[in-house]
Design an enzyme around this catalytic site. Structure first.
Site, mmCIF file in Angstrom:
data_model
loop_
_atom_site.group_PDB
_atom_site.id
_atom_site.type_symbol
_atom_site.label_atom_id
_atom_site.label_comp_id
_atom_site.label_asym_id
_atom_site.label_seq_id
_atom_site.Cartn_x
_atom_site.Cartn_y
_atom_site.Cartn_z
ATOM 1 N N LYS A 12 17.628 -3.405 2.986
ATOM 2 C CA LYS A 12 17.249 -2.350 2.035
ATOM 3 C C LYS A 12 17.813 -2.589 0.628
ATOM 4 O O LYS A 12 17.210 -2.197 -0.356
ATOM 5 C CB LYS A 12 17.705 -0.980 2.560
ATOM 6 C CG LYS A 12 16.839 -0.460 3.701
ATOM 7 C CD LYS A 12 17.264 0.935 4.104
ATOM 8 C CE LYS A 12 16.310 1.520 5.119
ATOM 9 N NZ LYS A 12 16.581 2.923 5.441
ATOM 10 N N TYR B 8 18.592 11.497 15.865
ATOM 11 C CA TYR B 8 17.512 12.054 16.711
ATOM 12 C C TYR B 8 17.554 11.522 18.142
ATOM 13 O O TYR B 8 16.654 11.775 18.929
ATOM 14 C CB TYR B 8 16.133 11.805 16.089
ATOM 15 C CG TYR B 8 15.886 10.381 15.653
ATOM 16 C CD1 TYR B 8 15.487 9.412 16.550
ATOM 17 C CD2 TYR B 8 16.065 10.029 14.324
ATOM 18 C CE1 TYR B 8 15.270 8.109 16.140
ATOM 19 C CE2 TYR B 8 15.854 8.733 13.899
ATOM 20 C CZ TYR B 8 15.452 7.774 14.811
ATOM 21 O OH TYR B 8 15.248 6.479 14.404
HETATM 22 P P1 NAD Z 1 25.801 3.705 7.183
HETATM 23 O O1 NAD Z 1 26.494 2.674 7.999
HETATM 24 O O2 NAD Z 1 25.267 3.355 5.846
HETATM 25 O O3 NAD Z 1 26.811 4.968 6.960
HETATM 26 C C1 NAD Z 1 27.561 5.501 8.029
HETATM 27 C C2 NAD Z 1 28.331 6.734 7.540
HETATM 28 O O4 NAD Z 1 28.932 7.364 8.671
HETATM 29 C C3 NAD Z 1 29.471 6.430 6.577
HETATM 30 O O5 NAD Z 1 29.561 7.484 5.643
HETATM 31 C C4 NAD Z 1 30.701 6.414 7.483
HETATM 32 O O6 NAD Z 1 31.891 6.694 6.778
HETATM 33 C C5 NAD Z 1 30.336 7.521 8.446
HETATM 34 N N1 NAD Z 1 31.012 7.420 9.745
HETATM 35 C C6 NAD Z 1 30.878 6.426 10.650
HETATM 36 N N2 NAD Z 1 31.636 6.698 11.735
HETATM 37 C C7 NAD Z 1 32.223 7.890 11.512
HETATM 38 C C8 NAD Z 1 33.115 8.706 12.253
HETATM 39 N N3 NAD Z 1 33.540 8.338 13.469
HETATM 40 N N4 NAD Z 1 33.506 9.884 11.714
HETATM 41 C C9 NAD Z 1 33.076 10.264 10.491
HETATM 42 N N5 NAD Z 1 32.236 9.523 9.733
HETATM 43 C C10 NAD Z 1 31.821 8.365 10.236
HETATM 44 O O7 NAD Z 1 24.676 4.290 8.114
HETATM 45 P P2 NAD Z 1 23.345 5.078 7.683
HETATM 46 O O8 NAD Z 1 22.264 4.105 7.467
HETATM 47 O O9 NAD Z 1 23.699 6.036 6.612
HETATM 48 O O10 NAD Z 1 23.002 5.842 9.034
HETATM 49 C C11 NAD Z 1 23.776 6.963 9.472
HETATM 50 C C12 NAD Z 1 23.019 7.652 10.604
HETATM 51 O O11 NAD Z 1 21.799 8.170 10.093
HETATM 52 C C13 NAD Z 1 22.624 6.733 11.770
HETATM 53 O O12 NAD Z 1 22.786 7.433 12.966
HETATM 54 C C14 NAD Z 1 21.160 6.452 11.529
HETATM 55 O O13 NAD Z 1 20.447 6.202 12.721
HETATM 56 C C15 NAD Z 1 20.724 7.774 10.927
HETATM 57 N N6 NAD Z 1 19.530 7.662 10.068
HETATM 58 C C16 NAD Z 1 18.492 8.466 10.361
HETATM 59 C C17 NAD Z 1 17.347 8.407 9.581
HETATM 60 C C18 NAD Z 1 16.185 9.294 9.913
HETATM 61 O O14 NAD Z 1 15.082 9.044 9.431
HETATM 62 N N7 NAD Z 1 16.393 10.324 10.685
HETATM 63 C C19 NAD Z 1 17.270 7.524 8.480
HETATM 64 C C20 NAD Z 1 18.386 6.732 8.201
HETATM 65 C C21 NAD Z 1 19.514 6.810 9.019
#
Ligand code: NAD
Length: 286
Positions: free
Chosen positions: A71, A235
């Site tokens: 991305k 989800y």
């Molecule tokens: P990322 O790796 O960029 O960010 C992860 C975030 O979670 C960071 O802020 C990190 O500090 C935090 N984190 C991780 N473990 C943690 C913990 N144990 N306690 C507190 N904070 C914690 O990931 P992302 O791309 O932002 O994805 C995050 C989530 O969102 C994933 O589950 C992903 O599947 C979901 N997501 C969903 C959609 C959707 O369309 N619904 C789109 C993108 C991402």
């Protein structure tokens, strides 16, 4: 629908890519709208990223989605970025123009904002709280700020995301009319004060996702109030522990399927100029 010599190509560039629900969504939408195109998933190696992006114009593709881990990596190869993609610093949709340029968009945040209508939640001019400062959180924060949310409280644990997001958050606040603050997630009192003033709480971390369904990113729910809506970007499972708690307290709540659906709908609309037929596509992602 028959694949003929006129059929055009759309697709996903990611790695891994084969698990994605996007081919199901977009092929069904092409079919329902009578658009002569197919959407395929391409699992691209890093060394082939530039070549795969050049093929968008070379093969006269309709457009592509981009997912992890590319991305951010695609940005140097694009000619233009939307305001949201530029501020987020990440692209999930590429639209080729008639003169051969590639324009990067990010529909994760716009998809999130669009999905709020499904639970009858309006956050424009209001204060919200986001847990997480990673990719999903940044996309949500940027679009919310661009759309006119008044104040955003972001909470993250003290990890690399906390350090890296500080400067980014300052830039987003400067470029929009939104007041944005980053705090330590461990500071429960500040978290609770923010939640008590917020109309929406978003879990934008993966905490609560399978196989850790018993976990929540915050553990004190005493500040939840009747005007608070709760959104979990996770989800899988459909009802995370956070959402179960919101439900028990009688609050509006939703999981990340809406964000997933509408980021796809927004990408489809950018490529085709047509509305995604949501009544056909929604059941496919539920
Ligand atoms: P990322 O790796 O960029 O960010 C992860 C975030 O979670 C960071 O802020 C990190 O500090 C935090 N984190 C991780 N473990 C943690 C913990 N144990 N306690 C507190 N904070 C914690 O990931 P992302 O791309 O932002 O994805 C995050 C989530 O969102 C994933 O589950 C992903 O599947 C979901 N997501 C969903 C959609 C959707 O369309 N619904 C789109 C993108 C991402």
């Amino acid at each position: 629908m028959k694949v003929t010599g006129y059929t055009r190509l759309a697709g996903l560039i990611a790695n891994p890519a084969k698990h994605s629900i996007s081919p199901l969504m977009h092929n069904a939408a092409f079919k329902a709208n009578g658009i002569d195109a197919v959407y395929l998933s391409f699992e691209v190696e890093k060394a082939q990223l530039e070549a795969s992006l050049r093929s968008i114009t070379a093969l006269d593709m309709i457009g592509v989605n981009v997912s992890m881990p590319y991305k951010m990596a695609v940005i140097p190869y694009l000619n233009e970025l939307s305001a949201a993609a530029q501020l987020i610093g990440a692209v999930n949709t590429i639209v080729p123009t008639h003169d051969g340029a590639l324009v990067g968009h990010n529909t994760d945040g716009s998809g999130f904002m669009r999905s709020l209508a499904d639970i009858d939640v309006d956050i424009i001019g209001k204060e919200i709280t986001i847990i997480g400062a990673g990719g999903a959180a940044t996309a949500i924060c940027v679009q919310a700020a661009l759309d006119g949310v008044k104040k955003i409280n972001i909470f993250n644990r003290q990890d690399n995301f906390f350090i890296q997001s500080r400067k980014k958050i300052q830039t987003i606040a400067q470029k929009t009319q939104c007041e944005i603050h980053l705090h330590d997630l461990a500071d429960t009192k500040v978290v609770n004060n923010a939640i008590s003033r917020s109309s929406l709480l978003v879990n934008a971390t993966g905490v609560g996702m399978k196989p850790n369904e018993d976990r929540t990113a915050i553990t004190d729910f005493s500040a939840f109030h009747q005007k608070l809506a709760v959104y979990d970007v996770v989800y899988n499972p459909r009802k995370t522990k956070l959402l179960q708690i919101a439900k028990e307290k009688g609050l509006k709540h939703t999981n990340g399927l809406g964000m997933l659906l509408y980021q796809g709908a927004d990408a489809f609309e950018l490529w085709t100029g047509q509305k995604m037929p949501l009544e056909t596509i929604k059941p496919l992602v539920e």
